[in-house]
Structures are given as C-alpha cells and as structure tokens.
Design an enzyme around this catalytic site. Structure first.
Site: not given
Length: 234
Positions: A165-167, A171
C-alpha cells in the site's frame, strides 16, 4: 518460527537467525551496551541497525503517523495476537520469501498488551550494501536492465497477491549487485483479484515523478517503459 508467550506479551522469532534471548533483542539499550549498534535511520521513530551473527538487523518500534500519531504515538487497539501489526508484517515477509520475492528475512516480532491496547516491534534483516532508488538516482541514471529487474520484482510481488500500500521508490532497494529488494510491509496484506495492481503501479510511477521535482533524480518517462517491460515478461 518459534513463539514465546505470556498473558501480556508474545514474541515470534526465527531461532536460526537470533543468537540471543528473544526478549532482549527489541531493547536498543541492550544493543548499545553490547556495542553492536552499527547505525540508525530516522523516520517516524529511530530504526536501529544492529549486528547479529552473520547478518545485520533493522530494529523498528511501530509508531503512528499523521495527526492521530501526535496524540497516540505507538499504541494500537488489540483484537488478537495474530492481528497485531508486528505479527502481520512478520508473517507477510515469510510468505513473500516463499513466493520468491526479494524481501528482508524476518528475525523476530513482538507485541505487548496493556489492557485493550498494544505496542509492537519488529527486527528484520538489513539488506547489506543496499541503497534505495532515490539515493541511487540522485547519483546517476540506471540501466535498462536494472529497470527490468525492478519491474520483475514488482511483478513477483503481485503474483504473490500482496498489495504494497506504500509502493514507492524509497521502499525499493538495489544492492551492490543491482539486485532489487522491496521493503516496509507495515499495513500491507494479501489481496484477491487484479484490479488493485494497476493502482499499485500508478503509485510507484507517481513516486518517480515526485522525486524528480524534490531531489532532481535522474529519471525519465522512457525509463518507466523499461520497468514495465520487465514487469510484463513474467
């Protein structure tokens, strides 16, 4: 995986990777006294990089973000040990590694319950000699093949049906051999279907565009096509 359990605390850990009492592995002062802190990074809190036998670990205490996080910094509503954020991320990393995705090895996770709330910690592998894509792209452009490698890893993630959900490009790491790694799976989960994957990719592309403006990274729209080429080969 082994489990240590009491009424108010549960620790999940990999005994082959942890060469110390599991309850001590989450205490930064312990690592400092042992002279085994090898670095740190600032985010919502401090991530401590610590030296174990044969590998380094990243020790993180779960903290809330946003406005709510200013009021309640590190406490979460308890609804079961296996629903805690630390266990969820630990288990998800195990799942992804079994599916062939390059993610850090989970070493240990802890949840401590205080009445209806809990706090959580995670110790996971620190990928040696790796930098995130922002740091890499501030230095120079990446090759077409490297972008294809990144695209293939994102596809492996999606084939494992995991929605990151935080690609974003903070990251995604590249090690000294340009092997791509994906990190930070807090609040991520397995998800059925395929519709969400398009949004996942769109988020990743937006992060490239954002960091071009913020940090002047070496990136162009053409290089996004190389990433998609790698993604679509699997």
């Amino acid at each position: 995986m082994e489990i240590l359990r009491s009424k108010t605390e549960v620790i999940w850990f990999e005994p082959d990777l942890l060469n110390m009492p599991p309850d001590m592995s989450f205490e930064a002062p312990y690592w400092l006294v042992q002279n085994k802190v090898v670095g740190s990074a600032k985010g919502r809190g401090t991530t401590w990089f610590v030296q174990l036998d044969g590998l380094q670990g990243a020790l993180r205490h779960y903290r809330r973000g946003g406005l709510f996080g200013k009021l309640i910094k590190d406490q979460y509503w308890f609804s079961g040990w296996e629903k805690t954020r630390s266990f969820q991320e630990f288990a998800l990393l195990l799942h992804l590694r079994k599916k062939g995705v390059n993610v850090p090895r989970p070493i240990a996770a802890r949840a401590i319950k205080f009445g209806p709330i809990y706090t959580a910690d995670l110790l996971s592998e620190r990928i040696p000699n790796a930098q995130d894509l922002v740091a890499k792209l501030q230095q120079s452009s990446l090759s077409r093949e490297t972008y294809k490698t990144i695209g293939r890893q994102v596809k492996q993630l999606h084939l494992a049906q995991v929605n990151h959900t935080d690609l974003n490009i903070h990251n995604i790491l590249l090690d000294e051999n340009d092997k791509a790694w994906i990190i930070d799976f807090d609040k991520c989960s397995e998800q059925a279907g395929d519709d969400w994957k398009v949004g996942n990719l769109a988020r990743l592309k937006r992060s490239f565009l954002k960091e071009v403006k913020r940090f002047g990274i070496h990136w162009s729209e053409e290089e996004w096509e190389h990433l998609l080429s790698g993604y679509n080969t699997l």
